[in-house]
Design an enzyme around this catalytic site. Structure first.
Site, PDB file in Angstrom:
ATOM      1  N   LYS A 279     -26.652  25.038  -8.592  1.00  0.00           N
ATOM      2  CA  LYS A 279     -26.341  25.788  -7.365  1.00  0.00           C
ATOM      3  C   LYS A 279     -27.084  27.116  -7.476  1.00  0.00           C
ATOM      4  CE  LYS A 279     -22.204  27.478  -4.874  1.00  0.00           C
ATOM      5  NZ  LYS A 279     -20.726  27.499  -4.890  1.00  0.00           N
TER       6      LYS A 279
ATOM      7  N   SER B   6     -18.486  26.039  -0.699  1.00  0.00           N
ATOM      8  CA  SER B   6     -19.816  26.584  -0.571  1.00  0.00           C
ATOM      9  C   SER B   6     -20.886  25.814  -1.339  1.00  0.00           C
ATOM     10  CB  SER B   6     -19.807  28.029  -1.076  1.00  0.00           C
ATOM     11  OG  SER B   6     -19.523  28.052  -2.468  1.00  0.00           O
TER      12      SER B   6
ATOM     13  N   SER C 107     -14.647  25.401  -3.678  1.00  0.00           N
ATOM     14  CA  SER C 107     -16.064  25.214  -3.341  1.00  0.00           C
ATOM     15  C   SER C 107     -16.771  24.084  -4.082  1.00  0.00           C
ATOM     16  CB  SER C 107     -16.835  26.510  -3.566  1.00  0.00           C
ATOM     17  OG  SER C 107     -16.630  27.381  -2.485  1.00  0.00           O
TER      18      SER C 107
END
Lengths: 101, 487
Positions: free
Chosen positions: B78, B153, B177
């Protein structure tokens, strides 16, 4: 009922080192009002005598041996700076010079 | 690489010489590039570096020096985890041009296990969001329906695993997330116990809640990935002084005698999709048929969790994001008149709308006169939420709940209403507040879109969560389904 005045919004925005135009301030005020109204549900909950959480898990104070270690190379530390000089970060002048008074 | 090949099968193919790391990484990079125009899931791809790392892995293997089960396997990060010499932007303009001088511990450990990083994935700016729409890179698409959000997210990481680009990706979970996008994209996502994985090199959002975890297609693959990230790290003072657990070695398919609690409050949420609740109940029935015992439990403070979460998360975010000042890294406004002007303009031009919204709320709740009413109150309610879990785990080994109240929502459907968006995390935030581990795994479909089953366990018991998840996957095939457009 949550209340937050325009003055308060402007004060908080400035505290956060942000600037907003009129439309953004209006939006920030209505968002804050909605969110604060929502979080008011907590007010009805009795928390008398309840300790606030400081850590989620019981942990001893982390200690490490007092041994020297290599710091980040100063050249690498400033490599991402928008403006640098040697190993220093360059910022606009904060003290007026002699010629300015 | 086929869209779903287990890590066990990939490792066997590498061991037998049926494939090479270079071939796997090449295939991942090609699939990433082919699908990128539709998915928009990557922030950057690391072609030459990844192929060089893959060649090094093949050379190690030829010399009999394989590092572990991930050696030669392509993985994605990420874009809020730093990797030396690569860009990290958190999908924010304010970190434009940032190149990390060091590796995050999680990245260092993945690479020490031999994994090959092929790129970094899209996220909501600074991991603040539930849809991966609030990104300066634009929205990532859900592989199951390109008109829908992948969740957030860590939506980019969930999407690239769901689309079969990589078998493993890293994410971070502050209020759900990892688990929420895992549910909406039909993959496995695990958030370990707070402190299990070092946060060194994870760009901070809300430090008392943030935790790094993994996405994979199966519980077994997630176990292989997570176990190599765990263990104490002296560089993160909140890292637990616990050895890395054996997670993959404890997947025996046996759930007999395991006691699963069903929290009443999670099945009585207003607005939850009945199809989601039904699929979760059916999944729990499957575990019961396999020998688990199921009993109702109560987590009485659940309805306060989202409000508590947003007060604590925004307060911590406003403090953490004070470091973006236009001086030390990232974006700096042009033609500034003074140092103060530099701060105001760099931050105002660099941060996006949702990040500003949270900074302002966080600054407000921490400001003089409001701290007691909001922040301290929230930390007290957090204690009550933690106690709920402690009481529940006295009688249960784990809890089973839906991961999300509904399946993937259309892109744009919630962007104008922050409160509605925040409620996407209604089932996930409590685990972050209590610090306990949680996993989401696919358990069915509604309208052709995946549904997630969430399992929550007591602190440090990731092994039981993954054992139950693996047992479920041995009996069902939801996790092997692939998005119709990306078989």
């Amino acid at each position: 009922m949550a209340r937050i005045s325009r003055d308060e919004v402007e004060r908080v925005v400035a505290l956060a080192r942000l600037s907003m135009d009129e439309a953004e301030l209006t939006r920030a005020q209505s968002d804050l009002l909605a969110i604060l109204e929502y979080v008011e549900t907590l007010e009805g909950l009795d928390t008398e005598g309840v300790p606030p959480t400081s850590h989620v898990l019981p942990m001893p104070t982390p200690l490490r041996d007092d041994e020297p270690a290599s710091p980040l190379d100063p050249a690498l530390a400033v490599a991402n700076a928008p403006e640098a000089s040697g190993s220093a970060f360059v910022v606009p002048k904060v003290i007026a010079g002699e010629e300015e008074g | 690489m086929a869209a779903y090949t287990s890590l066990r099968a990939l490792r066997a193919a590498l061991e037998s010489g049926d494939t090479t790391s270079v071939a796997l990484v090449q295939a991942s990079l090609e699939r990433a590039e082919t699908l990128e125009p539709q998915l928009r899931a990557f922030v950057w791809l690391r072609k030459e570096g990844a192929l060089a790392d893959a060649a090094a892995s093949d050379a190690r293997r030829a010399q009999g020096a394989v590092r572990g089960p991930l050696d030669g396997i392509p993985v994605a990060l990420k874009d809020n985890l730093v990797k030396r010499g690569e860009r990290t932007t958190c999908c924010s303009r304010i970190l434009e041009g940032f190149v990390s001088p060091y590796d995050a511990t999680a990245v260092e450990r993945l690479e020490a296990a031999g994994a090959v990083v092929i790129g970094a994935t899209n996220l909501d700016e600074f991991a603040m969001g539930s849809s991966t729409e609030q990104s300066c890179q634009g929205a990532t698409r859900n592989p199951w329906d390109l008109e829908r959000a992948p969740g957030g997210s860590s939506g980019g990481s969930a999407a690239v695993v769901a689309a079969g680009i990589v078998p493993l990706a890293l994410g971070s979970d502050t209020g759900g997330s990892i688990r929420q996008p895992a549910a909406l994209c039909g993959v496995v996502g695990i958030k370990p116990t707070y402190g299990r994985v070092s946060r060194w090199g994870l760009v901070a959002f809300a430090s008392s809640l943030d935790q790094i975890g993994v996405f994979a297609r199966s519980a077994e693959d997630a176990a292989f990935g997570l176990e190599c990230l765990c263990g104490h790290d002296p560089r993160d003072s909140t890292s637990l002084p616990e050895p890395a657990p054996d997670l993959s070695g404890r997947l025996d398919g046996d759930v007999s005698g395991l006691v699963i609690g069903l929290p009443d409050e999670y099945f009585a949420t207003e607005g939850a999709d009945p199809a989601v609740l039904d699929a979760v109940r059916t999944a729990v029935g499957e575990l019961e048929a396999a020998g688990a015992k199921v009993r109702p439990v109560s987590l009485p403070h659940t309805s306060y969790a989202v409000a508590t979460y947003y007060l604590i998360a925004t307060a911590e975010a406003s403090s953490n994001l004070a470091r973006y000042d236009g001086v030390r890294y990232g974006y700096r406004a042009d033609q500034v008149e003074s140092l103060t002007d530099l701060y105001f303009r760099s931050r105002s031009e660099g941060f996006g709308a949702e990040v500003k919204r949270r900074i302002v709320l966080g600054t407000y709740v921490l400001s003089a006169g409001y701290y007691e009413a909001y922040y301290k109150k929230a930390q007290q309610v957090r204690t009550l939420l933690r106690r709920d879990f402690e009481a529940a785990f006295e009688g249960c080994d784990l809890l089973a709940t839906p991961t999300t109240p509904e399946v993937a929502f259309p892109i744009g459907a919630k962007t104008d209403d922050p409160l509605t968006m925040y409620l996407s995390d209604v089932y996930t935030v409590s685990a972050n507040l209590a610090g306990v581990p949680g996993v989401s795994l696919p358990c069915g479909f509604a309208e052709g879109l995946p549904i997630g089953l969430q399992l929550l366990g007591p602190a440090l018991d990731e092994a039981t969560l993954l054992r139950a998840a693996d047992a479920f996957q041995r009996r069902t095939d939801h996790h092997t389904a692939t998005p119709p457009e990306f078989p």
